[in-house]
Design a protein around this motif. Structure first.
Motif, PDB file in Angstrom:
ATOM      1  N   ASP A 243      31.164-121.398   2.635  1.00 25.41           N
ATOM      2  CA  ASP A 243      30.217-121.405   1.521  1.00 25.41           C
ATOM      3  C   ASP A 243      29.686-119.984   1.353  1.00 25.41           C
ATOM      4  OD1 ASP A 243      27.119-121.602   0.752  1.00 25.41           O
ATOM      5  OD2 ASP A 243      28.156-123.357  -0.086  1.00 25.41           O
ATOM      6  N   GLU A 244      29.480-119.554   0.113  1.00 26.82           N
ATOM      7  CA  GLU A 244      28.988-118.193  -0.117  1.00 26.82           C
ATOM      8  C   GLU A 244      27.629-117.939   0.518  1.00 26.82           C
ATOM      9  OE1 GLU A 244      29.050-116.470  -3.965  1.00 26.82           O
ATOM     10  OE2 GLU A 244      31.207-116.764  -4.203  1.00 26.82           O
ATOM     11  N   ALA A 245      26.816-118.972   0.652  1.00 24.16           N
ATOM     12  CA  ALA A 245      25.470-118.807   1.214  1.00 24.16           C
ATOM     13  C   ALA A 245      25.444-118.952   2.737  1.00 24.16           C
ATOM     14  CB  ALA A 245      24.526-119.825   0.590  1.00 24.16           C
ATOM     15  N   GLN A 246      26.611-119.156   3.347  1.00 23.27           N
ATOM     16  CA  GLN A 246      26.673-119.350   4.795  1.00 23.27           C
ATOM     17  C   GLN A 246      26.112-118.134   5.529  1.00 23.27           C
ATOM     18  OE1 GLN A 246      30.604-120.382   6.148  1.00 23.27           O
ATOM     19  NE2 GLN A 246      30.103-120.055   8.300  1.00 23.27           N
ATOM     20  N   GLN A 247      25.210-118.381   6.450  1.00 27.03           N
ATOM     21  CA  GLN A 247      24.624-117.310   7.257  1.00 27.03           C
ATOM     22  C   GLN A 247      25.566-116.989   8.409  1.00 27.03           C
ATOM     23  OE1 GLN A 247      21.572-115.712   6.522  1.00 27.03           O
ATOM     24  NE2 GLN A 247      21.971-116.818   4.625  1.00 27.03           N
ATOM     25  N   ILE A 248      25.721-115.698   8.700  1.00 29.27           N
ATOM     26  CA  ILE A 248      26.584-115.285   9.805  1.00 29.27           C
ATOM     27  C   ILE A 248      25.841-114.294  10.687  1.00 29.27           C
ATOM     28  CG2 ILE A 248      28.753-115.704   8.579  1.00 29.27           C
ATOM     29  CD1 ILE A 248      28.939-112.691   8.064  1.00 29.27           C
TER      30      ILE A 248
ATOM     31  N   GLY B  70      43.317-114.877  -7.386  1.00 29.39           N
ATOM     32  CA  GLY B  70      42.611-114.653  -8.640  1.00 29.39           C
ATOM     33  C   GLY B  70      41.582-113.542  -8.504  1.00 29.39           C
ATOM     34  N   MET B  71      40.811-113.358  -9.546  1.00 26.60           N
ATOM     35  CA  MET B  71      39.758-112.344  -9.561  1.00 26.60           C
ATOM     36  C   MET B  71      38.634-112.745  -8.605  1.00 26.60           C
ATOM     37  SD  MET B  71      40.683-110.002 -11.750  1.00 26.60           S
ATOM     38  CE  MET B  71      39.168-109.163 -12.121  1.00 26.60           C
ATOM     39  N   THR B  72      38.028-111.751  -7.959  1.00 30.54           N
ATOM     40  CA  THR B  72      36.915-112.005  -7.052  1.00 30.54           C
ATOM     41  C   THR B  72      35.619-112.093  -7.840  1.00 30.54           C
ATOM     42  OG1 THR B  72      38.036-110.826  -5.263  1.00 30.54           O
ATOM     43  CG2 THR B  72      35.660-111.118  -5.049  1.00 30.54           C
ATOM     44  N   ILE B  73      34.864-113.151  -7.576  1.00 35.20           N
ATOM     45  CA  ILE B  73      33.534-113.329  -8.154  1.00 35.20           C
ATOM     46  C   ILE B  73      32.599-113.562  -6.974  1.00 35.20           C
ATOM     47  CG2 ILE B  73      32.080-114.723  -9.661  1.00 35.20           C
ATOM     48  CD1 ILE B  73      34.695-115.416 -11.202  1.00 35.20           C
ATOM     49  N   ASN B  74      31.641-112.646  -6.788  1.00 37.47           N
ATOM     50  CA  ASN B  74      30.785-112.619  -5.602  1.00 37.47           C
ATOM     51  C   ASN B  74      31.675-112.454  -4.370  1.00 37.47           C
ATOM     52  OD1 ASN B  74      28.376-112.879  -7.117  1.00 37.47           O
ATOM     53  ND2 ASN B  74      28.668-115.094  -7.195  1.00 37.47           N
ATOM     54  N   TYR B  75      31.763-113.475  -3.517  1.00 36.60           N
ATOM     55  CA  TYR B  75      32.619-113.402  -2.329  1.00 36.60           C
ATOM     56  C   TYR B  75      33.839-114.311  -2.450  1.00 36.60           C
ATOM     57  CZ  TYR B  75      28.326-111.529  -0.193  1.00 36.60           C
ATOM     58  OH  TYR B  75      27.195-110.806   0.091  1.00 36.60           O
TER      59      TYR B  75
END
Length: 154
Positions: free
Chosen positions: A119-124, A52-57
């Motif tokens: 998760d989009e907020a996951q720190q890497i 599908g379409m990308t929204i944020n990550y």
């Protein structure tokens, strides 16, 4: 629903190469308007993927194994040219798997690294060989590279 959460980066040097062996990927796109329909061959296995379409990550992603002969025929007869040719290297670092794509053919010279998150907020923690983040730049999507290959960029 299946969901892909992914960040994408340019690769700034070759120090990653000793960390993994690569696998050859060939893929093509039947459609890239709205939802993306991709055919891919990795080794001796074919895959049909709908994204599908990308929204944020994030974006929805559905992937199904298909017979190799069917995948080959679809790549040969249904997919837009040029096909995407690349060697993918999977590198395990901590709890993450980095996928480094070293492109060939019309996209030779482009090397991208991707990491899938939970998760989009996951720190890497970024490895030393990671360069600029290009997650939000559609020109680095494989479906864009079919229509605008890296060899044509200025």
């Amino acid at each position: 629903m299946a969901k892909e959460i992914e960040r994408k980066f340019l690769v700034k040097d070759d120090s990653w190469r000793q960390l993994a062996k690569g696998s050859l990927y060939r893929q093509g796109y039947i459609s890239s308007q709205g939802a993306t329909v991709r055919i891919r061959i990795v080794g001796n296995q074919g895959y049909l993927t709908i994204k599908g379409m990308t929204i944020n990550y994030s974006r929805s992603e559905f992937e199904y194994p298909i017979p190799l002969a069917d995948a080959q025929e679809m790549l040969d007869t249904l997919c837009v040219r040029p096909l995407i040719e690349k060697t993918r290297y999977k590198i395990n670092l901590g709890s993450l798997v980095w996928e480094v794509d070293d492109f060939a053919g019309a996209n030779q010279g482009l090397i991208l690294a991707e990491v899938e998150l939970t998760d989009e907020a996951q720190q890497i923690e970024l490895p030393d060989w990671i360069g600029e983040e290009v997650s939000g730049d559609p020109k680095y999507y494989n479906s864009y590279l079919v229509k605008h290959p890296f060899c044509e960029w200025e």
